[in-house]
Scaffold this motif. Structure first.
Motif, PDB file in Angstrom:
ATOM      1  N   PRO A   1       0.781  -1.344  -0.042  1.00 43.94           N
ATOM      2  CA  PRO A   1       0.001  -0.119   0.108  1.00 43.94           C
ATOM      3  C   PRO A   1       0.687   1.349   0.060  1.00 43.94           C
ATOM      4  CG  PRO A   1      -1.016  -1.700   1.493  1.00 43.94           C
ATOM      5  CD  PRO A   1       0.369  -2.330   0.889  1.00 43.94           C
ATOM      6  N   ARG A   2       1.913   1.244   0.674  1.00 41.79           N
ATOM      7  CA  ARG A   2       2.437   2.607   0.801  1.00 41.79           C
ATOM      8  C   ARG A   2       3.450   2.988  -0.280  1.00 41.79           C
ATOM      9  NH1 ARG A   2       8.017   4.006   4.822  1.00 41.79           N
ATOM     10  NH2 ARG A   2       7.881   6.221   4.346  1.00 41.79           N
ATOM     11  N   MET A   3       4.025   1.856  -0.907  1.00 41.63           N
ATOM     12  CA  MET A   3       4.468   2.046  -2.404  1.00 41.63           C
ATOM     13  C   MET A   3       3.588   2.359  -3.619  1.00 41.63           C
ATOM     14  SD  MET A   3       6.687  -0.486  -5.020  1.00 41.63           S
ATOM     15  CE  MET A   3       5.608  -0.786  -6.013  1.00 41.63           C
ATOM     16  N   ILE A   4       2.443   1.641  -3.490  1.00 41.82           N
ATOM     17  CA  ILE A   4       1.336   2.019  -4.498  1.00 41.82           C
ATOM     18  C   ILE A   4       0.985   3.474  -4.311  1.00 41.82           C
ATOM     19  CG2 ILE A   4      -0.792   1.515  -5.424  1.00 41.82           C
ATOM     20  CD1 ILE A   4       1.317  -0.381  -6.312  1.00 41.82           C
ATOM     21  N   ALA A   5       0.600   3.902  -3.152  1.00 41.63           N
ATOM     22  CA  ALA A   5       0.123   5.028  -3.020  1.00 41.63           C
ATOM     23  C   ALA A   5       1.071   6.251  -3.479  1.00 41.63           C
ATOM     24  CB  ALA A   5      -0.220   5.402  -1.330  1.00 41.63           C
ATOM     25  N   LEU A   6       2.560   6.076  -3.153  1.00 38.87           N
ATOM     26  CA  LEU A   6       3.488   6.858  -3.614  1.00 38.87           C
ATOM     27  C   LEU A   6       3.646   7.111  -5.224  1.00 38.87           C
ATOM     28  CD1 LEU A   6       6.281   6.097  -0.826  1.00 38.87           C
ATOM     29  CD2 LEU A   6       4.973   8.252  -0.992  1.00 38.87           C
ATOM     30  N   VAL A   7       3.456   5.923  -5.802  1.00 44.95           N
ATOM     31  CA  VAL A   7       3.582   5.675  -7.246  1.00 44.95           C
ATOM     32  C   VAL A   7       2.398   6.261  -7.825  1.00 44.95           C
ATOM     33  CG1 VAL A   7       3.676   3.976  -9.061  1.00 44.95           C
ATOM     34  CG2 VAL A   7       4.734   3.706  -6.960  1.00 44.95           C
ATOM     35  N   LYS A   8       1.326   6.235  -7.310  1.00 43.84           N
ATOM     36  CA  LYS A   8       0.187   6.979  -7.812  1.00 43.84           C
ATOM     37  C   LYS A   8       0.237   8.590  -7.773  1.00 43.84           C
ATOM     38  CE  LYS A   8      -3.059   4.935  -5.592  1.00 43.84           C
ATOM     39  NZ  LYS A   8      -4.496   4.660  -4.991  1.00 43.84           N
ATOM     40  N   ASP A   9       0.795   9.048  -6.624  1.00 49.28           N
ATOM     41  CA  ASP A   9       1.162  10.375  -6.481  1.00 49.28           C
ATOM     42  C   ASP A   9       2.064  10.947  -7.519  1.00 49.28           C
ATOM     43  OD1 ASP A   9      -0.611  10.688  -4.327  1.00 49.28           O
ATOM     44  OD2 ASP A   9       0.921  10.541  -2.958  1.00 49.28           O
ATOM     45  N   GLU A  10       3.049  10.058  -7.957  1.00 47.41           N
ATOM     46  CA  GLU A  10       4.149  10.270  -8.887  1.00 47.41           C
ATOM     47  C   GLU A  10       3.666  10.305 -10.157  1.00 47.41           C
ATOM     48  OE1 GLU A  10       7.923  11.316 -10.341  1.00 47.41           O
ATOM     49  OE2 GLU A  10       7.062  11.440  -8.471  1.00 47.41           O
ATOM     50  N   LEU A  11       2.717   9.466 -10.471  1.00 46.77           N
ATOM     51  CA  LEU A  11       2.159   9.459 -11.930  1.00 46.77           C
ATOM     52  C   LEU A  11       1.143  10.439 -12.086  1.00 46.77           C
ATOM     53  CD1 LEU A  11       1.305   5.509 -12.251  1.00 46.77           C
ATOM     54  CD2 LEU A  11       3.134   6.552 -13.234  1.00 46.77           C
ATOM     55  N   HIS A  12       0.319  11.014 -10.947  1.00 48.33           N
ATOM     56  CA  HIS A  12      -0.320  12.212 -11.345  1.00 48.33           C
ATOM     57  C   HIS A  12       0.388  13.488 -11.524  1.00 48.33           C
ATOM     58  CE1 HIS A  12      -4.188  10.330 -10.044  1.00 48.33           C
ATOM     59  NE2 HIS A  12      -3.724   9.814  -8.949  1.00 48.33           N
ATOM     60  N   ASP A  13       1.726  13.470 -10.819  1.00 44.49           N
ATOM     61  CA  ASP A  13       2.345  14.747 -11.231  1.00 44.49           C
ATOM     62  C   ASP A  13       2.933  14.423 -12.682  1.00 44.49           C
ATOM     63  OD1 ASP A  13       1.888  15.640  -8.631  1.00 44.49           O
ATOM     64  OD2 ASP A  13       3.933  14.638  -7.856  1.00 44.49           O
ATOM     65  N   ARG A  14       3.437  13.318 -12.964  1.00 42.29           N
ATOM     66  CA  ARG A  14       3.895  13.074 -14.625  1.00 42.29           C
ATOM     67  C   ARG A  14       2.887  13.410 -15.479  1.00 42.29           C
ATOM     68  NH1 ARG A  14       8.646   8.840 -14.512  1.00 42.29           N
ATOM     69  NH2 ARG A  14       9.594   9.272 -12.592  1.00 42.29           N
ATOM     70  N   LEU A  15       1.398  12.909 -15.206  1.00 40.94           N
ATOM     71  CA  LEU A  15       0.658  13.334 -16.038  1.00 40.94           C
ATOM     72  C   LEU A  15       0.280  14.664 -16.377  1.00 40.94           C
ATOM     73  CD1 LEU A  15      -1.701  12.302 -17.919  1.00 40.94           C
ATOM     74  CD2 LEU A  15      -3.119  11.903 -16.004  1.00 40.94           C
ATOM     75  N   ASP A  16       0.233  15.441 -14.943  1.00 41.76           N
ATOM     76  CA  ASP A  16       0.109  16.782 -14.989  1.00 41.76           C
ATOM     77  C   ASP A  16       1.316  17.629 -16.171  1.00 41.76           C
ATOM     78  OD1 ASP A  16      -2.108  16.799 -13.528  1.00 41.76           O
ATOM     79  OD2 ASP A  16      -1.174  17.216 -11.838  1.00 41.76           O
TER      80      ASP A  16
END
Length: 730
Positions: free
Chosen positions: A360-375
């Motif tokens: 869960p911790r890694m997945i949450a951090l990866v999702k945040d990073e992907l949102h930033d990259r998508l933006d």
């Protein structure tokens, strides 16, 4: 002989009914008047709104005027909904204003007061209670069935009162048919009268006849898990639905139907119960079978996983602790054929946080990073001249839809800002893909970790829970009926998926009709691990079946359980046994006997069910009975088109009367006036624990009559009962 009490109660009923009629008339008139007033006000306001998007100032004024109009509409809708809800309660009470009265001395030395209890609550013009809702805390004194000192809970605090009178009423609209002063369950006249009834195509609410042991479940403290073990006919499903209605009442301002999940054994059963809560003024919760639940998650096309060994879930959990994501486990994030983030970019985000391990911790951090990259990707695309030119070429309607205003960028920076806003809206679903883990190939990961070529729906769900830590986090209550028919794997997945919800689990250990389902000991263990504790209740009184039928299926229980069981039904018809000699030459004799039993049953009242052991037997019997038994023809339908016996399919509702044929699994949770077991022979029901539970389940569907027909030697499980019946006849 005049009955002064009857006259006084009828006079009170007349007064209450007149007040309810007054409330109904006032609400009806107010709704009509307010509807006209609202229509006029909205028309006037609409005419004042001038649509003008010619410039920035004009656009802002137009949008503000529209917002004001929407606010007025919302206010009218709230007032309307409140009055409609109150009118609905009033109309419900006009059918039966109340069903009980308790006389309570609230404090020593003070005069007692009467409290009338109904299916809904209503106050008079001075906001004094006319009728108290059955879920109101004070109504607990009625269901406690404890004369003299008794108590009820209000906001967690116990209030002790003295119950001087417990009176039940049989009322139809404003007519008092009868009243009964009762103290203990066996003298419960309303209950005994209700038990005389015949089958109805829909389950009926038991609000007026909830018994003390049932009330302990309905009003039980809110605990993480409540496990209810009840014998056949003890009202488990009715209690479950009353519990849901009680929770909706107690948490009216915070609990909505979409936060409650109800799992039912099959779709016939789902249709059978779907009117109970609406008749109590409540909405149905989200209702699923296991298969329907998987389909709602997009998993309908794969094996359900119900039969999977729990060991596969344990292996997954152990493997995830040490697993890493490979590049082939990842996919592009794309929309409308536009690749927004390549798999290599997703891989970069994963590598950035790999040190935390898959979870869960890694997945949450990866999702945040992907949102930033998508933006950042969307911001980059906004610089494209073709995108900007297409945006500037949009007509007024398109601009209003995209931006909420007409745009007129003054320079390159403003043009870029609008383009970025446009693309952010266009590609917003890509952010949803990130949240839903569309960038992860979960099937590939699961197959690799388990060493398999495919994963089941249960395994897929469990893997997703392991790596995200989230299921249906907003769900507050989950109810599982017939819990003894669920496998450990199913329950492990549900306990994790609804990890934040409180569970009500209802079942009967004697009705576990499939191999490999969870025992009550396993159920306790599974939910103790996920929810910390499991509280238990027993329901040991049969309300469905006659004493004779109850005695028959009780004979299939363990001796220690049998001693605790009781029935409140009045004496009925003894079970009938029909043993047809074995052999090929006697197959026709067996069918003739069965047809005679079915034909005799068709002349009785209510609904008869022929409950066969499995679908294969249903298919054979359906053909045989259709050839031999038809209803009399009429002008509209020839005899051959109208078989006497209707073979029930899994998606059909129950009829109110007639004869239906179904398999045992489909009959689970249902009840019938008359049950025919057409395959009570030894080879179908041998002397094994599973066969014992299956036969118990089939027989206990019957309310008033049961026939057991065997093609050959009757089951050894019934031999003693058959001999006892023969001895009684002799």
């Amino acid at each position: 002989m005049d009955d002064k009490t009857f006259a006084e109660e009828q006079e009170h009923l007349d007064a209450i009914y007149a007040e309810l009629e007054r409330v109904r008339d006032i609400l009806t008139e107010e709704l009509e008047v307010k509807h006209k007033e609202a229509a006029k006000d909205l028309k006037d306001l609409s005419e004042e709104v001038r649509i003008d998007f010619g410039g920035a100032d004009e656009t802002m004024e137009t949008l503000a005027a529209i917002e004001t109009l929407n606010s007025v509409i919302d206010t009218y809708n709230q007032q309307h909904d409140f009055e409609v809800e109150k009118l609905g309660r009033c109309m419900m009470l006009l059918r039966q204003p109340y069903f009980a009265k308790v006389r309570l001395q609230m404090r020593p030395g003070r005069p007692a007061r009467d409290v009338y209890i109904g299916s809904a609550g209503m106050t008079d013009r001075n906001r004094m209670p006319l009728v108290v809702d059955w879920r109101n805390p004070v109504a607990e004194t009625y269901y406690n069935q404890q004369m003299g000192p008794t108590s009820y809970k209000v906001d967690g605090r116990v209030r002790t009162v003295n119950l001087e009178l417990r009176r039940q009423f049989d009322i139809t609209r404003n007519h008092l048919n009868a009243y009964f002063d009762t103290t203990v369950a066996i003298e419960d006249s309303l209950l005994l009268n209700a038990l005389k009834r015949h089958h109805t195509e829909k389950l009926q609410a038991i609000t007026a006849t909830i018994q003390r042991e049932q009330n302990q479940v309905v009003r039980h403290d809110d605990v993480p898990v409540l496990l209810v073990d009840g014998i056949a006919g003890s009202g488990k499903t009715s209690v479950l639905l009353q519990r849901i209605a009680f929770l909706f009442y107690r948490e009216r301002s915070t609990l909505s139907p979409d936060q409650v999940f109800l799992f039912t054994p099959n779709n016939v059963f789902e249709k059978y119960i779907d009117t109970v809560l609406p008749t109590l003024g409540e909405s149905n919760p989200q209702t699923f079978t296991w298969r329907d639940f998987l389909a709602s998650l997009g998993l309908a096309d794969r094996a359900t996983g119900a039969e999977d060994s729990p060991e596969s879930l344990e292996r997954l959990e152990a493997a995830v602790e040490h697993a890493t994501l490979e590049e082939a486990d990842l996919r592009d994030i794309r929309q409308d054929d536009v690749v927004l983030l390549k798999a290599s970019s997703v891989r970069g985000a994963v590598q950035k946080f790999e040190r935390f391990g898959l979870g869960p911790r890694m997945i949450a951090l990866v999702k945040d990073e992907l949102h930033d990259r998508l933006d950042r990707r969307i911001a980059s695309l906004a610089h494209d001249e073709d995108v900007q030119e297409a945006m500037l070429g949009m007509d007024v309607d398109e601009q209003i839809e995209a931006f909420g205003e007409v745009i007129s960028p003054a320079n390159d920076d403003e043009t870029y800002a609008y383009a970025k806003k446009l693309l952010a809206k266009r590609y917003a679903p890509a952010h949803d893909q990130i949240e839903s883990l569309a960038w992860l190939r979960l099937d590939r990961i699961g197959c690799r970790l388990l060493g398999k070529t495919n994963v089941s729906a249960a395994e897929w769900m469990f893997l997703r829970l392991l790596i995200t830590g989230h299921g249906a986090d907003d769900t507050r209550y989950v109810m599982i009926d017939e819990v003894q028919d669920y496998t450990p794997t199913q329950l492990i997945v549900l306990a994790r998926y609804f990890g934040r919800a409180h569970f009500l689990l209802l079942g009967d250990r004697n009705q576990a009709i499939h191999e490999g389902t969870a025992t009550f000991e396993q159920i306790r263990d599974i939910f103790t691990r996920t929810h910390g504790s499991v509280e238990e209740c027993r329901l040991l009184t049969s309300y469905r079946s006659s004493p004779e039928i109850t005695h028959l299926f009780a004979g299939l229980m363990d001796a220690d359980e049998r001693v605790q069981l009781s029935s409140v039904q009045r004496e009925g018809v003894p079970p009938r046994f029909h043993e047809v000699a074995d052999g090929q030459a006697n197959a026709e004799a067996y069918l003739q006997t069965l047809c005679q039993v079915v034909e005799d049953a068709s002349h009785g009242e209510g609904l008869t069910a022929i409950v066969a052991a499995d679908r294969r037997r249903v298919s054979w019997l359906s053909k045989q009975l259709a050839q031999r038994l038809t209803l009399p023809s009429d002008a509209d339908a020839p005899a051959e088109a109208r078989p006497l016996v209707k073979t029930l399919k899994g998606d059909e509702p129950l009829p109110a009367r007639g004869v239906v044929l179904m398999d045992l699994a489909l009959a689970k949770g249902l009840e019938f006036d008359h049950v025919i077991v057409p395959d009570a022979q030894a080879d179908v029901y041998p002397d094994t624990p599973l066969a014992r539970r299956r036969l118990y389940t089939a027989i206990s569907r019957a309310m008033h009559e049961v026939d057991l027909v065997s093609q050959g030697r009757i089951s050894p499980l019934l031999a003693d009962a058959m001999a006892e019946a023969a001895g009684g006849e002799a």
